[in-house]
Scaffold this active site. Structure first.
Site, short mmCIF file in Angstrom:
data_model
loop_
_atom_site.label_atom_id
_atom_site.label_comp_id
_atom_site.label_asym_id
_atom_site.label_seq_id
_atom_site.Cartn_x
_atom_site.Cartn_y
_atom_site.Cartn_z
N ASP A 80 6.54 -5.56 -2.16
CA ASP A 80 6.63 -5.34 -3.60
C ASP A 80 5.51 -6.03 -4.37
O ASP A 80 5.11 -7.14 -4.05
CB ASP A 80 7.98 -5.90 -4.07
CG ASP A 80 8.21 -5.75 -5.55
OD1 ASP A 80 8.30 -4.60 -6.00
OD2 ASP A 80 8.27 -6.78 -6.26
N GLU A 114 3.28 -1.76 -2.16
CA GLU A 114 3.32 -1.28 -3.53
C GLU A 114 2.26 -1.97 -4.35
O GLU A 114 2.32 -3.17 -4.56
CB GLU A 114 4.69 -1.57 -4.17
CG GLU A 114 4.77 -0.97 -5.55
CD GLU A 114 5.57 -1.79 -6.54
OE1 GLU A 114 6.10 -1.20 -7.47
OE2 GLU A 114 5.65 -3.02 -6.40
#
Ligand SMILES: *[C@@H]1O[C@H](CO)[C@@H](O)[C@H](O)[C@H]1NC(C)=O
Ligand SMILES: *[C@@H]1O[C@H](CO)[C@@H](O)[C@H](O)[C@H]1NC(C)=O
Ligand SMILES: *[C@@H]1O[C@H](CO)[C@@H](O)[C@H](O)[C@H]1NC(C)=O
Ligand SMILES: CC(=O)N[C@H]1CO[C@H](CO)[C@@H](O)[C@@H]1O
Ligand SMILES: [Ca+2]
Ligand SMILES: [Ca+2]
Length: 579
Positions: A222, A298
């Site tokens: 993330d 990401e």
């Protein structure tokens, strides 16, 4: 037919790609938002046993792997992206035994489990943070602390710099106990870890090893661009970021876009960290055997940076750096030429030996069917599933689920709650996070409770998985067909030959020499067009419709004449040459 804006035929040769034999080659990935997928124990909140229960359903659709948004212990300020303990399952989602059962069931069913790894920050409820607040010698420098500076005019203490949080307002928060500011690039209850402290780097590697040992097949990492901030040692104090000066697009000084994030994003050390994690998962596999472990990353960042996440030519990085160039640039107003340009751009820029990936939805964006219009649901799914490389689907997009309108009172997403009743909706990620629509029973079969953590869509009685599985034609039936099709040699290994015929129509072929010739026609526009496909591809007098959008005049299996193919408004079609 309207005159064409003729775009030169672009042939992208992918020979040499897709020949690999790893489980993730041409993979089909499914993002589960666990809180909204399936509630097994009737508290209105999705959980791990709910996921376990539905693994067979995902396998039946044909997914290779599923990645779960965070399932770790969290006060849920940012719905699990604020982790209080990286080694514990969040109690609302279940126990470690539940997780072990999930892994066992996934192995039995034959679907890989990928976990979300959130390395940039912890929750302020983390024991690490509490100890850091108390200046425990082992944790003192786990986070980014600073005294701030004294305003020369007022004599008052101020934050160390003008840095703004992704979720609005200063990225610095004063702590009364330690009497210092700490950095938080997201919510103030998500303090940033200090990656310039080797103990932090080490601990986060332990987290990765811990879950690998539990049997996960990889991680989706993330918010990577935020990992490192500028090195304080190079300055006397944290430097202010330059203002963007875009009074039209970003007039509010409290908004993240108000400054240019040259000191808080995309620092050179960040890529190195990703390469280190890749080495770690590769070494783990060498040591303990089993299938290769996968990294997905990401990073909303510049195009060049996204590509660097693959590796630098010497070191390998992420197997799947999410293609946010596509997600950020392709929208409802995009013309056929824009799609083709972005597809080519990615494929032509990738290093050798890796795969492209295509993603248009996730839990941070409004739903695909709402962004592109429900009529285009199948067209978008056809596109994502028939391009070369990995396809990533956010749960519900295969059903054409749409955004659910959520009132200000019901809104729970922090970036939306940080605004006001007039402007929250655009920022809210809640509308795309509502419960998965399983069937027509009460609260769509998501739960046996009489309430859900976010409201259920109003259309669930007519739009749900069970209804779509039973219907001869549905978004889900089309999706399932596409998933099977992707396993064909021409889709796994074939070249892509793509062009825009005008502003509305994209056509492309997928073929490996000696295998079937497939042609895909996507009409983004609102009027039907007749196209002579034989002008572009060596199709004979007959072609078979493999699958086509619900609103198409054709049906699957129909034999048509490709010299007068009719592309209906908003319709996508996959055809195969018939000898
Ligand atoms: C914005 O304006 C300030 C002050 O005029 C200037 O120093 C800064 O460089 C400008 N930022 C950009 C990105 O041009
Ligand atoms: C990088 O990955 C490729 C396969 O994709 C492999 O051949 C190569 O050895 C790897 N390099 C390193 C440094 O691990
Ligand atoms: C998408 O664009 C079409 C026109 O091409 C328009 O009719 C439709 O309202 C738009 N949908 C959304 C959700 O913006
Ligand atoms: C797409 C995605 O996972 N976005 C997450 C990025 O990180 C922030 C903070 O951890 C989350 O709020 C987003 O949901
Ligand atoms: Ca539950
Ligand atoms: Ca950081």
């Amino acid at each position: 037919m309207r005159p064409h804006t003729v775009v030169a035929l672009v042939v992208i040769s992918l020979i040499g790609l897709g020949q690999g034999s790893e489980w993730y080659d041409s993979g089909n990935y499914y993002q589960i938002y666990p809180r909204s997928f399936r509630d097994s124990d009737g508290d209105g909140i999705g959980d791990l046993n709910g996921v376990t229960e539905k693994l067979q359903y995902l396998k039946d659709i044909g997914f290779t792997a599923t990645w779960l948004s965070p399932i770790f212990k969290s006060p849920m300020v940012d719905f699990g992206y604020d982790i209080a303990d990286f080694y514990t399952i969040h109690p609302e989602y279940g126990t470690m035994e539940d997780f072990e059962r999930l892994i066992a069931k996934a192995k039995e069913v034959g679907i890989k489990i990928i976990l979300d790894f959130v390395p940039n920050h912890t929750s302020d409820q983390s024991e690490w943070f509490t100890k850091s607040v108390d200046s425990d010698p082992d944790y003192k420098d786990f986070y980014i602390w600073h005294d701030g500076k004294i305003n020369e005019e007022t004599g008052e203490r101020e934050p160390p710099s003008n840095w703004i949080s992704e979720f609005r307002y200063s990225a610095w928060q004063w702590n009364d106990v330690r009497e210092q500011y700490y950095l938080h690039q997201f919510e103030y209850r998500q303090p940033d870890l200090n990656y310039r402290n080797p103990a932090v780097v080490n601990e986060m590697k332990n987290v990765i090893r811990f879950w690998l040992a539990k049997g996960v097949s990889g991680f989706r990492i993330d918010a990577i661009p935020y990992l490192f901030e500028v090195d304080l040692d190079r300055y006397n104090q944290y430097p202010d970021e330059p203002l963007t000066n875009d009074t039209e697009a970003c007039p509010d000084p409290d908004d993240h876009c108000y400054t240019q994030h040259i000191y808080t994003q995309d620092q050179p050390e960040t890529l190195d960290m990703v390469y280190q994690w890749r080495t770690l998962v590769d070494e783990f596999q060498e040591e303990y055997g089993g299938d290769k472990r996968l990294l997905m990353t990401e990073a909303y960042t510049s195009f060049d940076n996204m590509i660097k996440y693959y590796g630098d030519g010497v070191r390998n990085g992420s197997h799947i750096p999410f293609n946010f160039d596509f997600l950020s640039n392709i929208n409802n107003a995009s013309k056929a030429g824009d799609y083709v340009e972005h597809i080519e751009k990615w494929i032509n820029s990738m290093p050798e030996g890796v795969y492209a990936n295509w993603v248009l939805g996730n839990h941070d964006n409004k739903r695909v069917a709402s962004r592109f219009g429900v009529q285009r649901t199948d067209l978008i799914n056809i596109l994502l599933q028939t391009l070369p490389g990995h396809a990533v689907t956010y749960n519900g997009e295969e059903l054409g689920m749409t955004d659910v309108w959520i009132s200000w009172e019901d809104t729970v997403d922090p970036p939306a709650c940080n605004t006001d009743p007039d402007s929250y909706y655009d920022r809210s990620r809640d509308p795309a996070r509502t419960p998965y629509q399983w069937d027509a029973s009460s609260l769509t079969g998501f739960t046996s409770a009489d309430h859900t953590w976010l409201p259920v869509a109003e259309d669930y009685k007519t739009n749900n998985a069970l209804q779509q599985l039973r219907a001869p034609r549905s978004h889900l039936q089309i999706f399932k067909k596409l998933v099977r099709l992707r396993k064909e040699t021409s889709f796994r290994q074939g070249a892509l030959s793509i062009q825009a015929l005008d502003d509305d129509v994209i056509i492309y072929s997928r073929q490996k020499e000696g295998s079937d010739l497939y042609v895909v026609v996507l009409n983004l526009g609102d009027s039907s067009k007749t196209i002579d496909l034989t002008k572009y591809y060596s199709l004979g007098s007959e072609a078979e419709i493999i699958t086509t959008s619900l609103n198409s005049q054709y049906i699957d299996g129909e034999i048509i004449n490709p010299s007068s193919f009719i592309a209906n408004a908003y319709v996508g079609t996959v055809l195969v040459a018939v000898n």
